[in-house]
Design a protein around this motif. Structure first.
Motif, short mmCIF file in Angstrom:
data_model
loop_
_atom_site.label_atom_id
_atom_site.label_comp_id
_atom_site.label_asym_id
_atom_site.label_seq_id
_atom_site.Cartn_x
_atom_site.Cartn_y
_atom_site.Cartn_z
N LEU A 68 15.46 -8.08 7.43
CA LEU A 68 14.29 -7.69 6.63
C LEU A 68 13.75 -8.93 5.90
O LEU A 68 12.53 -9.17 5.89
N LEU A 69 14.65 -9.72 5.34
CA LEU A 69 14.24 -10.92 4.62
C LEU A 69 13.44 -11.84 5.53
O LEU A 69 12.38 -12.36 5.14
N ALA A 70 13.92 -12.01 6.76
CA ALA A 70 13.20 -12.89 7.71
C ALA A 70 11.81 -12.32 8.02
O ALA A 70 10.82 -13.06 8.05
N ARG A 71 11.72 -11.01 8.21
CA ARG A 71 10.41 -10.40 8.49
C ARG A 71 9.47 -10.56 7.30
O ARG A 71 8.29 -10.85 7.46
N LEU A 72 10.02 -10.38 6.09
CA LEU A 72 9.18 -10.50 4.88
C LEU A 72 8.67 -11.92 4.71
O LEU A 72 7.50 -12.14 4.36
N ALA A 73 9.56 -12.89 4.98
CA ALA A 73 9.16 -14.30 4.80
C ALA A 73 8.06 -14.66 5.79
O ALA A 73 7.07 -15.30 5.42
N SER A 74 8.20 -14.22 7.05
CA SER A 74 7.15 -14.63 8.00
C SER A 74 5.86 -13.85 7.72
O SER A 74 4.76 -14.39 7.86
N GLU A 75 5.97 -12.62 7.25
CA GLU A 75 4.76 -11.88 6.88
C GLU A 75 4.03 -12.58 5.73
O GLU A 75 2.81 -12.75 5.76
N ALA A 76 4.80 -13.03 4.72
CA ALA A 76 4.17 -13.69 3.55
C ALA A 76 3.50 -14.98 3.97
O ALA A 76 2.39 -15.28 3.51
N SER A 77 4.15 -15.75 4.86
CA SER A 77 3.52 -17.03 5.22
C SER A 77 2.29 -16.79 6.10
O SER A 77 1.38 -17.61 6.13
N ALA A 78 2.24 -15.63 6.77
CA ALA A 78 1.05 -15.32 7.59
C ALA A 78 -0.04 -14.64 6.76
O ALA A 78 -1.09 -14.26 7.29
N GLY A 79 0.22 -14.42 5.48
CA GLY A 79 -0.80 -13.84 4.61
C GLY A 79 -0.79 -12.31 4.56
O GLY A 79 -1.68 -11.70 3.97
N GLY A 80 0.22 -11.68 5.16
CA GLY A 80 0.27 -10.21 5.17
C GLY A 80 1.02 -9.65 3.97
O GLY A 80 1.48 -10.41 3.11
N GLY A 81 1.14 -8.33 3.91
CA GLY A 81 1.83 -7.74 2.76
C GLY A 81 2.25 -6.29 2.96
O GLY A 81 2.84 -5.71 2.06
N GLU A 82 1.98 -5.72 4.15
CA GLU A 82 2.27 -4.29 4.31
C GLU A 82 3.77 -4.00 4.21
O GLU A 82 4.18 -3.06 3.52
N LEU A 83 4.58 -4.82 4.89
CA LEU A 83 6.03 -4.60 4.83
C LEU A 83 6.55 -4.84 3.41
O LEU A 83 7.43 -4.12 2.94
N ARG A 84 5.99 -5.85 2.75
CA ARG A 84 6.43 -6.13 1.37
C ARG A 84 6.16 -4.93 0.46
O ARG A 84 7.01 -4.52 -0.33
N ARG A 85 4.98 -4.36 0.59
CA ARG A 85 4.65 -3.22 -0.27
C ARG A 85 5.52 -2.00 0.09
O ARG A 85 5.96 -1.27 -0.79
N ALA A 86 5.80 -1.81 1.39
CA ALA A 86 6.70 -0.72 1.79
C ALA A 86 8.11 -0.97 1.23
O ALA A 86 8.81 -0.04 0.81
N THR A 87 8.50 -2.24 1.18
CA THR A 87 9.84 -2.58 0.66
C THR A 87 9.92 -2.24 -0.83
O THR A 87 10.93 -1.71 -1.30
N ILE A 88 8.85 -2.52 -1.56
CA ILE A 88 8.87 -2.21 -3.00
C ILE A 88 8.97 -0.69 -3.21
O ILE A 88 9.71 -0.21 -4.07
N LEU A 89 8.25 0.07 -2.38
CA LEU A 89 8.34 1.53 -2.49
C LEU A 89 9.79 1.98 -2.23
O LEU A 89 10.32 2.85 -2.93
N GLU A 90 10.41 1.37 -1.21
CA GLU A 90 11.78 1.77 -0.86
C GLU A 90 12.78 1.36 -1.94
O GLU A 90 13.71 2.09 -2.25
N VAL A 91 12.55 0.19 -2.54
CA VAL A 91 13.44 -0.23 -3.64
C VAL A 91 13.33 0.79 -4.78
O VAL A 91 14.33 1.21 -5.36
N GLN A 92 12.11 1.21 -5.08
CA GLN A 92 11.92 2.17 -6.18
C GLN A 92 12.50 3.54 -5.83
O GLN A 92 12.84 4.31 -6.72
N ARG A 93 12.57 3.84 -4.54
CA ARG A 93 13.20 5.12 -4.15
C ARG A 93 14.71 5.04 -4.34
O ARG A 93 15.32 5.87 -4.99
N ILE A 94 15.30 3.96 -3.78
CA ILE A 94 16.76 3.93 -3.72
C ILE A 94 17.39 3.39 -5.02
O ILE A 94 18.54 3.68 -5.33
#
Ligand code: HEM
Length: 471
Positions: free
Chosen positions: A276-302
């Motif tokens: 997940l960390l690797a996917r988030l890092a490449s998403e951030a460097s490509a300017g995306g954020g969908e997985l990051r925002r989904a990750t924050i939702l999941e952190v707040q759930r669990i």
């Protein structure tokens, strides 16, 4: 009206109270296993029905504020009579309408640069290649961001609040849970210490009020303090300085520790999931954020930092599903109980951000910000802030786990945080932007007057009472 309350443990009240103080989460989970998704507990503070069924939670959150109010045991008792947390009825609605707009809509974009700047300022001193405990720096970032949003400035004039807010937060969030009389027996007693900090806090807010009113551009300012200073009640009266100080303290406390705790959990969780960390890092460097925002939702759930939202029955009784809950009862939404239920979130124990990829969670099953007319007014602000902090860290650093086991939950009175503060190992990326000092021109929160905002969150917008306080 015949009442019908859910079953619950028959243990003596002092024992139930002790269990809830010592191990609230474990005790609640044991009661849910035994009695189901609605049960009644009887601590020394009085009977409380605990809900973790989204259908019942929905009914509760949609119940009129005339029938259910905030739980009697709430932080408003500690933060003063004008604290949003303690207000009820029309006055609560008026303050909410006043305070919500700066934390919603397009205004969020104007805070993003501030969040990025505060993150870089803190992370500039992190050592590389050895464990860093992120909770303390996250707490400073979120406090500074909240101070700048409230006062529209940054600088030494906020120093007193930078020192006093953590002291009032840590003492206040513990004091409100203790059945101690609010007597001030001097500096060595808890209330004496709290009142001493509070007097200094109020004096610092008074000085900031005087400074804001002396600003030639006061009429055009859009920080939260200026909005409160210009507001008028129905009778033309302004908010008193004491009322303003109560709300400033409420926003600072409610707005910084919760966000910092969630950020620490986010880093703790992400770093234990390398793919997940690797996917988030490449998403951030490509300017995306969908997985990051989904990750924050999941952190707040669990890992919800606030595990319950409370209400009090004001009416003769309130019907929820098959239950008829009597007047005076507390009703608690078991946020963590519901989030950890396999029938609500399949495979609930698994940390799986993909469950939220491209979808918004159900607003009555995923409730880290509570719900209904008292839903957290800072939810959108916190989501923006967490997104920008994590994006900045992913872009500037390679994050790595320390190799230590998952961190345990640690109670800080109101919020649950990672017991070791979210330890992580960082290495600067070669292309990371250097930390910048804060230029005074960038230090204010520039909110264009034309910024169209949704004036109130959907829950408050449906409130029937018209706006009576004019900003
Ligand atoms: C991740 C961060 C946060 C979490 C988990 C959180 C959680 C909560 C929860 C559970 C409630 C109670 C809602 C209810 O009773 O239904 C609440 C209320 C509140 N929160 Fe937050 N909060 C966060 C961030 C913030 C921020 C950034 C602010 C400031 C802008 C803020 C200000 C408030 C206020 C003023 C209330 C009282 C609302 C009322 O009683 O009408 N919170 N929050």
């Amino acid at each position: 009206m015949t009442t019908r309350i859910p079953p619950g443990p028959r243990l003596p009240a002092p024992l139930q109270h002790l269990m809830l103080v010592v191990s609230r989460r474990q005790s609640m989970r044991a009661f849910r296993r035994r009695y189901g998704s609605a049960f009644t507990i009887r601590p020394l503070t009085g009977p409380a029905v605990v809900l973790s069924d989204p259908a019942l939670v929905r009914q509760l959150f949609l119940t009129s504020s005339d029938l259910v109010g905030n739980a009697e045991l709430n932080l408003g008792r500690v933060f003063g009579p004008a604290s949003l947390l303690g207000l009820e009825g029309e006055r609560h609605h008026q303050h909410r309408k006043l305070l919500a707009p700066p934390f919603y809509g397009q205004r969020m974009q104007s805070y993003e640069a501030i969040v990025e700047e505060e993150t870089r300022r803190e992370a500039a001193s992190w050592p590389e290649g050895e464990p860093v405990e992120v909770l303390p720096p996250m707490t400073r970032i979120t406090l500074n961001v909240m101070l700048r949003a409230i006062f529209g400035s940054d600088g030494p004039e906020l120093d007193a609040l930078r020192v006093l807010t953590p002291l009032l937060t840590s003492l206040g969030t513990r004091l409100f849970l203790l059945p101690l009389p609010r007597t001030d027996l001097g500096r060595l007693t808890p209330w004496g210490r709290f009142n001493g900090y509070r007097r200094r806090f109020d004096a610092a807010v008074d000085a900031l009020i005087a400074r804001a009113q002396a600003d030639p551009a006061f009429a055009d300012r859009h920080d939260v303090l200026s909005i409160m200073l210009r507001a008028r009640y129905d009778d033309g009266e302004p908010m008193s300085h004491q009322d303003i100080a109560d709300e400033v303290l409420t926003l600072l406390v409610a707005g910084h520790e919760t966000t910092a705790g969630t950020l620490a959990w986010a880093i703790e969780r992400i770093c234990r999931h390398p793919s997940l960390l690797a996917r988030l890092a490449s998403e951030a460097s490509a300017g995306g954020g969908e997985l990051r925002r989904a990750t924050i939702l999941e952190v707040q759930r669990i890992r919800p930092v606030v595990d319950i939202a409370g209400r009090q029955v004001l009416a003769g009784s309130v019907r929820l599903g098959e239950w008829e809950i009597p007047h005076g009862y507390t009703i608690l939404v078991g946020i963590h109980l519901m989030h950890s239920d396999d029938s609500v979130f399949p495979d609930a124990a698994a940390f799986n951000p993909d469950r939220f990829a491209g979808v918004r969670p159900d607003r009555y099953a995923w409730v880290p910000f509570g719900g209904g007319y008292r839903r957290c007014i800072g939810a959108a602000f916190a989501e923006m802030e967490m997104d920008i902090v994590i994006r900045t860290l992913l872009r500037d650093f390679e994050l790595d786990t320390t190799g230590e086991p998952d961190e345990r939950w640690h109670s800080r009175g109101i919020s649950f945080v990672p017991a070791k503060g979210g330890r992580v190992v960082v290495r600067r990326r070669a292309a990371a932007a250097p930390a910048r000092p804060v230029p005074s021109s960038a230090a204010s929160c520039p909110v264009p007057p034309s910024a169209a905002t949704s004036p109130v969150p959907p829950s408050a917008a449906s409130h029937p009472v018209s706006q009576r306080i004019v900003a």
